[in-house]
Every structure is written in C-alpha cells, then in structure tokens.
Design a protein around this motif. Sequence first.
Motif, PDB file in Angstrom:
ATOM      1  N   ARG A  38       0.663   4.081  -2.867  1.00 24.33           N
ATOM      2  CA  ARG A  38       0.348   5.480  -2.530  1.00 24.33           C
ATOM      3  C   ARG A  38       1.419   6.414  -3.102  1.00 24.33           C
ATOM      4  O   ARG A  38       1.109   7.482  -3.610  1.00 24.33           O
ATOM      5  N   TYR A  43      -3.703  10.749  -7.293  1.00 23.54           N
ATOM      6  CA  TYR A  43      -4.064  10.676  -5.875  1.00 23.54           C
ATOM      7  C   TYR A  43      -4.803  11.942  -5.433  1.00 23.54           C
ATOM      8  O   TYR A  43      -4.609  12.433  -4.328  1.00 23.54           O
ATOM      9  N   GLN A  93      -7.928  12.771  -1.432  1.00 20.07           N
ATOM     10  CA  GLN A  93      -7.060  11.645  -1.060  1.00 20.07           C
ATOM     11  C   GLN A  93      -7.780  10.703  -0.098  1.00 20.07           C
ATOM     12  O   GLN A  93      -7.699   9.486  -0.205  1.00 20.07           O
ATOM     13  N   LEU A  94      -8.514  11.302   0.827  1.00 22.34           N
ATOM     14  CA  LEU A  94      -9.260  10.478   1.781  1.00 22.34           C
ATOM     15  C   LEU A  94     -10.292   9.619   1.054  1.00 22.34           C
ATOM     16  O   LEU A  94     -10.415   8.412   1.314  1.00 22.34           O
ATOM     17  N   GLU A 148      -9.384   1.119  -0.068  1.00 24.27           N
ATOM     18  CA  GLU A 148      -9.332   0.175   1.061  1.00 24.27           C
ATOM     19  C   GLU A 148     -10.530  -0.781   1.031  1.00 24.27           C
ATOM     20  O   GLU A 148     -10.403  -1.955   1.368  1.00 24.27           O
ATOM     21  N   ARG A 156       0.825  -1.217   0.000  1.00 25.49           N
ATOM     22  CA  ARG A 156       0.000   0.000   0.000  1.00 25.49           C
ATOM     23  C   ARG A 156       0.857   1.265   0.000  1.00 25.49           C
ATOM     24  O   ARG A 156       0.490   2.276  -0.610  1.00 25.49           O
ATOM     25  N   ASP A 186      -8.570   6.846  -0.710  1.00 26.36           N
ATOM     26  CA  ASP A 186      -8.184   5.817   0.272  1.00 26.36           C
ATOM     27  C   ASP A 186      -9.388   4.986   0.712  1.00 26.36           C
ATOM     28  O   ASP A 186      -9.309   3.759   0.827  1.00 26.36           O
ATOM     29  N   TRP A 192      -6.103   6.628  -8.799  1.00 26.05           N
ATOM     30  CA  TRP A 192      -5.745   5.277  -8.320  1.00 26.05           C
ATOM     31  C   TRP A 192      -7.017   4.462  -8.053  1.00 26.05           C
ATOM     32  O   TRP A 192      -7.077   3.260  -8.365  1.00 26.05           O
TER      33      TRP A 192
END
Length: 237
Positions: A73, A82, A89-90, A97, A69, A93, A154
């Motif tokens: 990143r 990103y 970004q959050l 995830e 990861r 993620d 991403w």
Amino acid sequence: MAAKPKLYYFNGRGRMESVRWLLAAAGVEYEEVFLETAEELQNLIKDGELLYHQVPMVEIDGMKMVQTRAILRYIAAKYNLYGKDLKEQLLIDMYVEGMRDLYDIIMLLPFALPEDQEKNLSIVAEKATQRFFPVYEKVLKDGKNYLVGNQLSWADVHLLELILMAEECKSDILLAFPKLQEFKSRVSKLPRIQKFLQPGSQRKPPMDDACLEALQKIFTSPKGLLLKHSSMSLAYF
Ligand code: GSN
C-alpha cells in the motif's frame, strides 16, 4: 539521490514477489538481500530489524517496513498507483483483496501434499473462473483499459501477476475471459512490465523443490513456514 529500497527475503517468490512486481511497475530499482540461513534471520531479529520477527522486510525512505500488504500500500501510494481519491482507493483495495484470496491459495500449493495436487489445482481453477475472474472481466467489459480510474494502478499490476500464476496452474484458464486476455496482452507490453517479464529480471520463477529445501534451512521454528508434506488443507471460502 535517495537510496534504493532494500528487500530482505529468501531468493524465491513467496510474499515478496508482489512487492517486486509493484516496484518494477513503478520503475523503481531495488536491491535484494537473500536470507539463506536461520542464523541470518536470527541476526536480523536480534538487531531489532523485524517488528514481528518475520520477513518480508523492506528498507525504504528510512523505514524498516513489514507486513506485505502495508508495504504494498505504501509503494502504491508513493508511486501514484493507488487511485486519485478515497473511493478509487477503496475499489483498488476491494479488487486487490479479492485477488489476494486466490493468490494465497496458489502461493501455498507447493506446500501441500503431493497426492492433493490435482484436487488443489481444480480448486484454483474453479475459484478463478467462477468467483474472481468474472469480476475483473465485467469491469473491463465497460470499455476500460484499466480496472480503476482509467490509469494503471496497483490492482492492474496485481491482476497481471495473478493471471500469470493462475496460467501456470492451468494454461487455458483465461479461455472464457476475452477481456482478461486483452488486458494481459496490453499490460504485459507496458515498457516497465515488459522489462520485468524478460529473462534476467528480478522476477522469480515458480517455487520448486530446491527452493522448498532452502526455505527449511531458514525457517526452522515450528511457527515458521509450513513444511512440505505436512498436512495442509486449502481454505474453502
Ligand atoms: O504478510 C506478512 O508479511 C505477514 N503477515 C506474514 C509474514 C510471514 O509469515 N513470514 C514468514 C516467512 S514466509 N512468508 O513470506 C516468516 O517470516 N516466518 C517466520 C516466523 O517465525 O513466523
């Protein structure tokens, strides 16, 4: 010109496949070093190349990166995949995830007992269609082409990789998700991704018995890879 990133792993998908996808989507050429023996892995460890004595390891920008990861990143941030601020970004993620939860189950399927195969495939189908795909379908329903920030990130690259893996488990898994079907078709046609999807690219095929046998020659330590036919239960979450 900066050296090409060098990927150290075995010649199979595993945890490195998402790194291959992301570099391909970023248009970055890379070299691969395929480990074939336990000795080759031990030599890397002896030379101090592997922080936790594990691969994937990626040599890039003068660093020897480990932890999948963290590697992903870094590549996402470096190649503008990103988001444009912390909130994007959050979101990326959070989406990645979630995808990873499903991805890890699929990645481990070849290591499960053959008699559990049918049950495991039904768990994948249930998790995909009940929990994860509805999230991304809903995001795309708002007229968006991409999951975050109206540009490829991403999260989109990982979603396409995940969709294709889920379809290998159940070919009609996208049946109830028209937006995801459109997304798959659109993102697959982006030139860099289209190139990666062509035969002969560095994309790896699904893990087969030959690959599993090859792995057992590299990861011989008991704390290494789970061996095929060892008991393994898929996490319920
Ligand atoms: O995501 C990561 O890169 C780490 N959290 C896990 C990496 C890992 O488990 N690597 C295995 C190879 S199979 N997976 O990709 C590994 O190097 N095992 C050897 C060992 O001695 O743990």
